[in-house]
Design an enzyme around this catalytic site. Structure first.
Site, mmCIF file in Angstrom:
data_model
loop_
_atom_site.group_PDB
_atom_site.id
_atom_site.type_symbol
_atom_site.label_atom_id
_atom_site.label_comp_id
_atom_site.label_asym_id
_atom_site.label_seq_id
_atom_site.Cartn_x
_atom_site.Cartn_y
_atom_site.Cartn_z
ATOM 1 N N ILE A 62 -15.571 0.450 -11.434
ATOM 2 C CA ILE A 62 -16.578 0.392 -10.374
ATOM 3 C C ILE A 62 -16.121 1.380 -9.310
ATOM 4 O O ILE A 62 -14.968 1.345 -8.873
ATOM 5 C CB ILE A 62 -16.732 -1.030 -9.805
ATOM 6 C CG1 ILE A 62 -17.766 -1.068 -8.671
ATOM 7 C CG2 ILE A 62 -15.424 -1.637 -9.376
ATOM 8 C CD1 ILE A 62 -18.100 -2.488 -8.188
ATOM 9 N N SER A 63 -16.998 2.318 -8.951
ATOM 10 C CA SER A 63 -16.615 3.380 -8.016
ATOM 11 C C SER A 63 -16.262 2.818 -6.650
ATOM 12 O O SER A 63 -16.730 1.744 -6.259
ATOM 13 C CB SER A 63 -17.759 4.386 -7.860
ATOM 14 O OG SER A 63 -18.029 5.031 -9.086
#
Length: 215
Positions: A62-63
């Protein structure tokens, strides 16, 4: 967690976004409303509000929130836009986009990630997201053209099928680079006469892989 602690964490979260250059009020509001904690599981859940990428299932990430904010800002999404996201991952980016546009189509080659993200979208009552398990490198030709396209995995060059699915005047934001150590975030605008390319900032993303995963 007490209400005071929750308020403090949210304030720190938004401050971190602003300090990294996320200044658009609509985006800050959307990122305040979408709880990143809903998309992070297991031992990393307690770090959901830190400005850092975190591991998720299927070897993906997840960025970090500031990158999500900056990519969304670069996309310049309007409330009537139809947006294609390549790389659903946790679903966090699609959820943020869903508050800013008319409809989000998000695709991923990992069926498990699409299933898990869809469950979160339903729990958060985000009905304008369509999540599909498919080969993202090919886009969604049956739904094209799109006003905006966001790619959350790095290719050596902007994929031709995605460029062709962008409306005239449309914008695509994606990381490009030949390795996972040297990548640039670029913005591509489709013009009547071709494409305009603008380099934005260095980034690091997982590679864009063709075909479906075996999970």
């Amino acid at each position: 967690m007490t209400e005071d602690e929750a308020a403090r964490i949210k304030m720190q979260f938004l401050y971190a976004l602003r300090s990294k250059g996320v200044t658009d009020a609509r985006i800050l509001s959307a990122m305040e409303r979408i709880d990143r904690g809903a998309f992070v599981r297991g031992i990393f859940a307690e770090r959901a509000y830190e400005d850092m990428p975190l591991p998720i299932a299927c070897g993906q990430t997840i960025s970090q929130p500031s990158v999500v904010g900056l990519m969304t800002q670069a996309l310049a999404v309007g409330p009537r836009d139809r947006v294609l996201e390549i790389g659903t991952g946790s679903g966090y980016q699609a959820a943020v986009l869903s508050l800013l546009c008319r409809r989000v189509y998000t695709v991923d080659r990992h069926r498990r990630l699409v299933r898990e993200a869809q469950a979160v979208f339903e729990a958060l009552h985000l009905p304008n997201i369509v999540a599909i398990a498919t080969d993202g490198s090919r886009g969604l030709p049956d739904q094209a053209p799109f006003d905006r396209i966001l790619v959350t995995a790095a290719a050596e060059d902007p994929p031709g099928p995605l460029l062709s699915q962008l409306k005239i005047g449309g914008i695509m934001v994606l990381p490009v680079g030949q390795s996972d150590t040297v990548q640039s975030l670029i913005r591509v605008t489709r013009l009547e006469t071709g494409f305009d390319y603008e380099e934005l900032r260095p980034v690091r993303f997982v590679p864009l892989v063709e075909g479906m995963a075996s999970d």
